[in-house]
Design a protein around this motif. Structure first.
Motif, short mmCIF file in Angstrom:
data_model
loop_
_atom_site.label_atom_id
_atom_site.label_comp_id
_atom_site.label_asym_id
_atom_site.label_seq_id
_atom_site.Cartn_x
_atom_site.Cartn_y
_atom_site.Cartn_z
N ASP A 1 34.05 92.37 60.46
CA ASP A 1 33.05 92.20 59.42
C ASP A 1 33.68 91.59 58.17
O ASP A 1 34.87 91.74 57.93
N ASP A 2 32.88 90.94 57.38
CA ASP A 2 33.29 90.38 56.09
C ASP A 2 34.38 89.32 56.19
O ASP A 2 35.07 89.05 55.21
N ASP A 3 34.60 88.75 57.36
CA ASP A 3 35.58 87.68 57.55
C ASP A 3 36.98 88.07 57.08
O ASP A 3 37.71 87.27 56.53
N ARG A 4 37.37 89.29 57.33
CA ARG A 4 38.69 89.79 56.96
C ARG A 4 39.58 89.83 58.20
O ARG A 4 40.11 90.86 58.58
N TYR A 5 39.76 88.68 58.79
CA TYR A 5 40.47 88.58 60.07
C TYR A 5 41.94 88.92 59.95
O TYR A 5 42.49 89.57 60.83
N GLU A 6 42.59 88.47 58.88
CA GLU A 6 44.01 88.76 58.74
C GLU A 6 44.25 90.26 58.59
O GLU A 6 45.20 90.80 59.14
N VAL A 7 43.37 90.94 57.86
CA VAL A 7 43.48 92.40 57.71
C VAL A 7 43.30 93.06 59.08
O VAL A 7 44.07 93.96 59.45
N ALA A 8 42.30 92.62 59.82
CA ALA A 8 42.05 93.19 61.15
C ALA A 8 43.26 92.97 62.07
O ALA A 8 43.67 93.88 62.80
N LEU A 9 43.82 91.77 62.04
CA LEU A 9 44.98 91.48 62.90
C LEU A 9 46.19 92.31 62.49
O LEU A 9 46.95 92.77 63.36
N GLU B 1 49.23 98.35 67.44
CA GLU B 1 48.53 99.03 68.53
C GLU B 1 49.12 98.63 69.88
O GLU B 1 49.80 97.61 70.00
N ASP B 2 48.84 99.40 70.90
CA ASP B 2 49.34 99.18 72.25
C ASP B 2 48.61 97.99 72.89
O ASP B 2 47.44 98.09 73.23
N ARG B 3 49.31 96.88 73.05
CA ARG B 3 48.69 95.67 73.61
C ARG B 3 48.39 95.80 75.10
O ARG B 3 47.73 94.94 75.66
N ASP B 4 48.86 96.85 75.72
CA ASP B 4 48.51 97.09 77.12
C ASP B 4 47.17 97.81 77.25
O ASP B 4 46.61 97.87 78.35
N ASP B 5 46.67 98.33 76.16
CA ASP B 5 45.37 99.01 76.15
C ASP B 5 44.27 97.95 76.21
O ASP B 5 44.19 97.08 75.35
N PRO B 6 43.43 97.99 77.24
CA PRO B 6 42.36 96.98 77.39
C PRO B 6 41.44 96.88 76.16
O PRO B 6 41.01 95.78 75.80
N MET C 1 38.76 89.05 70.55
CA MET C 1 37.57 88.74 69.77
C MET C 1 37.90 88.41 68.32
O MET C 1 37.28 87.54 67.71
N THR C 2 38.90 89.07 67.76
CA THR C 2 39.29 88.79 66.38
C THR C 2 39.86 87.39 66.26
O THR C 2 39.48 86.63 65.36
N HIS C 3 40.76 87.02 67.17
CA HIS C 3 41.32 85.66 67.15
C HIS C 3 40.22 84.63 67.38
O HIS C 3 40.19 83.58 66.71
#
Length: 106
Positions: free
Chosen positions: A1-9, A15-20, A28-30
């Motif tokens: 939300d609010d186009d805060r993509y860098e904050v979300a990333l 976080e665990d990148r193996d977690d689906p 989705m963020t990228h």
């Protein structure tokens, strides 16, 4: 939300990148960050925004090589580049595209 993509990333970074679920959020963020870059710019910053969009779409394909939305937008941007003499993505972006099987020069 609010186009805060860098904050979300940044929040997803540890976080665990193996977690689906995490992988889906990253994908989705990228993807949305790439779309945001494609659709919010003025002509003075077009090249910067298109390079950033390509970076984000390449990240999507690293997570999910079958993501057709990212692939189609990459092809669309590369098609635009092909119509402008002596213009191409930045070399680091071109390398990211090659890593996901896309030749930016074709």
């Amino acid at each position: 939300d609010d186009d805060r993509y860098e904050v979300a990333l940044e929040e997803l970074e540890d976080e665990d990148r193996d977690d689906p679920a995490v992988r889906e959020l990253l994908e989705m963020t990228h993807l949305n960050y790439g779309l945001y870059n494609m659709n919010t710019f003025d002509e003075r910053e077009m090249r910067t925004r298109m390079n950033e969009a390509l970076r984000q779409f390449a990240e999507v394909l690293k997570i999910n090589p079958r993501n057709e939305v990212a692939r189609n937008h990459i092809n669309q941007i590369l098609q635009i580049y092909s119509t402008i003499p002596n213009r191409q993505p930045d070399e680091d972006v071109a390398e990211q595209l090659r890593e996901v099987g896309i030749n930016p020069g074709s």
